[in-house]
Design a protein around this motif. Structure first.
Motif, short mmCIF file in Angstrom:
data_model
loop_
_atom_site.label_atom_id
_atom_site.label_comp_id
_atom_site.label_asym_id
_atom_site.label_seq_id
_atom_site.Cartn_x
_atom_site.Cartn_y
_atom_site.Cartn_z
N THR A 145 0.82 -1.21 0.00
CA THR A 145 0.00 0.00 0.00
C THR A 145 0.85 1.26 0.00
OG1 THR A 145 -0.19 -0.18 2.42
CG2 THR A 145 -1.99 -1.07 1.10
N PHE A 146 2.10 1.13 -0.46
CA PHE A 146 2.96 2.29 -0.61
C PHE A 146 3.37 2.37 -2.07
CE2 PHE A 146 7.09 4.37 -0.84
CZ PHE A 146 6.80 5.56 -0.20
N PRO A 147 3.36 3.57 -2.67
CA PRO A 147 3.74 3.69 -4.09
C PRO A 147 5.11 3.07 -4.33
CG PRO A 147 2.82 5.75 -3.31
CD PRO A 147 2.98 4.87 -2.10
N SER A 148 5.19 2.16 -5.31
CA SER A 148 6.41 1.41 -5.51
C SER A 148 7.37 2.11 -6.46
CB SER A 148 6.08 0.01 -6.05
OG SER A 148 7.21 -0.82 -5.97
N THR A 149 8.58 1.63 -6.46
CA THR A 149 9.61 2.09 -7.39
C THR A 149 10.27 0.84 -7.96
OG1 THR A 149 11.35 2.07 -5.71
CG2 THR A 149 10.07 4.10 -5.93
N ALA A 150 11.12 1.05 -8.98
CA ALA A 150 11.82 -0.09 -9.57
C ALA A 150 12.65 -0.81 -8.53
CB ALA A 150 12.69 0.39 -10.73
N GLU A 151 13.31 -0.06 -7.64
CA GLU A 151 14.15 -0.68 -6.63
C GLU A 151 13.31 -1.43 -5.60
OE1 GLU A 151 17.32 -1.96 -4.28
OE2 GLU A 151 17.12 -1.40 -6.38
N LEU A 152 12.22 -0.82 -5.16
CA LEU A 152 11.36 -1.49 -4.19
C LEU A 152 10.72 -2.73 -4.81
CD1 LEU A 152 10.51 -1.24 -1.26
CD2 LEU A 152 8.55 0.13 -2.00
N ASP A 153 10.34 -2.64 -6.09
CA ASP A 153 9.80 -3.80 -6.78
C ASP A 153 10.83 -4.93 -6.83
OD1 ASP A 153 7.29 -2.84 -7.29
OD2 ASP A 153 7.74 -2.14 -9.31
N ARG A 154 12.08 -4.56 -7.11
CA ARG A 154 13.14 -5.57 -7.16
C ARG A 154 13.30 -6.25 -5.81
NH1 ARG A 154 17.84 -6.55 -5.46
NH2 ARG A 154 18.00 -4.58 -4.33
N GLN A 155 13.31 -5.45 -4.74
CA GLN A 155 13.46 -6.00 -3.40
C GLN A 155 12.29 -6.91 -3.04
OE1 GLN A 155 14.18 -2.93 -0.49
NE2 GLN A 155 15.73 -1.93 -1.75
N LEU A 156 11.08 -6.49 -3.39
CA LEU A 156 9.91 -7.29 -3.07
C LEU A 156 9.89 -8.59 -3.86
CD1 LEU A 156 7.21 -4.49 -2.84
CD2 LEU A 156 7.81 -6.09 -1.01
N ARG A 157 10.30 -8.53 -5.13
CA ARG A 157 10.36 -9.77 -5.92
C ARG A 157 11.36 -10.75 -5.31
NH1 ARG A 157 10.01 -6.26 -10.36
NH2 ARG A 157 12.28 -6.35 -10.67
N ALA A 158 12.50 -10.23 -4.89
CA ALA A 158 13.50 -11.10 -4.25
C ALA A 158 12.97 -11.67 -2.95
CB ALA A 158 14.79 -10.32 -4.01
N ALA A 159 12.29 -10.83 -2.18
CA ALA A 159 11.80 -11.26 -0.86
C ALA A 159 10.68 -12.29 -0.97
CB ALA A 159 11.31 -10.04 -0.07
N THR A 160 9.92 -12.24 -2.05
CA THR A 160 8.75 -13.13 -2.17
C THR A 160 8.98 -14.27 -3.16
OG1 THR A 160 7.79 -11.68 -3.88
CG2 THR A 160 7.16 -11.26 -1.60
N ALA A 161 10.22 -14.41 -3.65
CA ALA A 161 10.49 -15.39 -4.70
C ALA A 161 10.13 -16.81 -4.28
CB ALA A 161 11.96 -15.31 -5.12
N GLY A 162 10.29 -17.14 -3.01
CA GLY A 162 10.04 -18.51 -2.57
C GLY A 162 8.63 -18.80 -2.10
N LEU A 163 7.78 -17.78 -2.10
CA LEU A 163 6.45 -17.98 -1.51
C LEU A 163 5.59 -18.95 -2.32
CD1 LEU A 163 5.45 -14.45 -0.20
CD2 LEU A 163 6.40 -16.40 1.04
N GLY A 164 5.78 -18.96 -3.63
CA GLY A 164 5.01 -19.89 -4.44
C GLY A 164 5.27 -21.33 -4.02
N ASP A 165 6.53 -21.65 -3.72
CA ASP A 165 6.87 -23.00 -3.27
C ASP A 165 6.24 -23.30 -1.91
OD1 ASP A 165 8.36 -23.46 -5.53
OD2 ASP A 165 10.27 -22.93 -4.60
N VAL A 166 6.23 -22.30 -1.02
CA VAL A 166 5.61 -22.48 0.30
C VAL A 166 4.14 -22.83 0.14
CG1 VAL A 166 5.01 -21.34 2.47
CG2 VAL A 166 7.25 -20.91 1.41
N VAL A 167 3.46 -22.09 -0.72
CA VAL A 167 2.03 -22.31 -0.94
C VAL A 167 1.78 -23.67 -1.57
CG1 VAL A 167 0.07 -21.53 -2.33
CG2 VAL A 167 1.43 -19.87 -1.05
N GLU A 168 2.54 -24.00 -2.61
CA GLU A 168 2.30 -25.26 -3.32
C GLU A 168 2.58 -26.47 -2.44
OE1 GLU A 168 0.68 -25.53 -6.12
OE2 GLU A 168 0.55 -23.33 -6.02
N ARG A 169 3.59 -26.40 -1.58
CA ARG A 169 3.88 -27.51 -0.67
C ARG A 169 2.70 -27.74 0.28
NH1 ARG A 169 7.78 -26.66 3.18
NH2 ARG A 169 7.97 -28.89 3.56
#
Length: 214
Positions: free
Chosen positions: A113-137
């Motif tokens: 809920t905060f306006p994003s930037t390219a850098e913040l998007d990059r950080q969030l993508r890195a931080a959430t990269a493994g969540l799909g595996d957590v969910v699927e397991r």
């Protein structure tokens, strides 16, 4: 004798570190829309110095929350390696909700809920990269309802941010009850069929509209 450039570089680094530390404190207390003047005051620098180091609020937020997002990424990795898939998923959700409760700015950033930037998007993508595996397991183990999608996690964190913001001064642990309710609702088998999930594109547009109104 003219001053050398080395003290200037050291001073600039000190100012940057002081601004980031103050930003983390102020954002934690008041969220990502806190007054930049207060950050400059606590850092003992002028507002012009703050803007020279960080020309935009978004850039300051991205720099200030880099350690928080690394912790978020680490929580996802712990969830992936937890032997029990449900324990991994539910532990991650509780950790994320706890991070939001401890830091008002983190509540904004993790719920997008905060306006994003390219850098913040990059950080969030890195931080959430493994969540799909957590969910699927968790889904493959029959522990997480099969119709859960990652966008639902965003909705949970947005809702938790609302609970945190409404109760932090007088009932700071209210989020714990809310998180428990949410996890019970997500555990398989689901008691009721869910409506069609919100598409990523529609959710992104809704988030952008909410940030524009703030």
């Amino acid at each position: 004798m003219a001053p050398t450039s080395r003290p200037l570089r050291v001073d600039a680094a000190r100012n940057r570190d002081a601004i980031l530390e103050s930003a983390r404190q102020v954002f934690a207390e008041s969220g990502t829309h806190a007054a930049l003047e207060e950050i400059a005051r606590r850092a003992d620098v002028g507002i012009a110095t703050l803007y020279r180091r960080f020309p935009t609020r978004e850039g300051l937020v991205a720099a200030a929350f880099e350690p928080r997002l690394r912790a978020y990424e680490a929580a996802a990795q712990v969830a992936i390696t937890t032997a029990d898939p449900w324990a991994g998923f539910s532990g991650f959700v509780r950790t994320a909700c706890s991070m939001q409760a401890a830091d008002a700015g983190c509540a904004d950033v993790l719920s997008l809920t905060f306006p994003s930037t390219a850098e913040l998007d990059r950080q969030l993508r890195a931080a959430t990269a493994g969540l799909g595996d957590v969910v699927e397991r968790a889904k493959a183990a029959g522990a997480l309802r099969a119709d859960f999608v990652l966008e639902d996690l965003v909705l949970v964190l947005m809702a938790n941010a609302g609970v945190v913001n409404a109760t932090k001064h007088h009932a700071p642990k209210a989020w714990e009850r809310f998180a428990t309710y949410m996890l019970d609702a997500l555990r398989a088998p689901g008691a009721s069929p869910l409506p069609k999930p919100t598409s990523p594109a529609r959710l992104a547009r809704a988030i952008r509209r909410s940030t524009e109104r703030r």
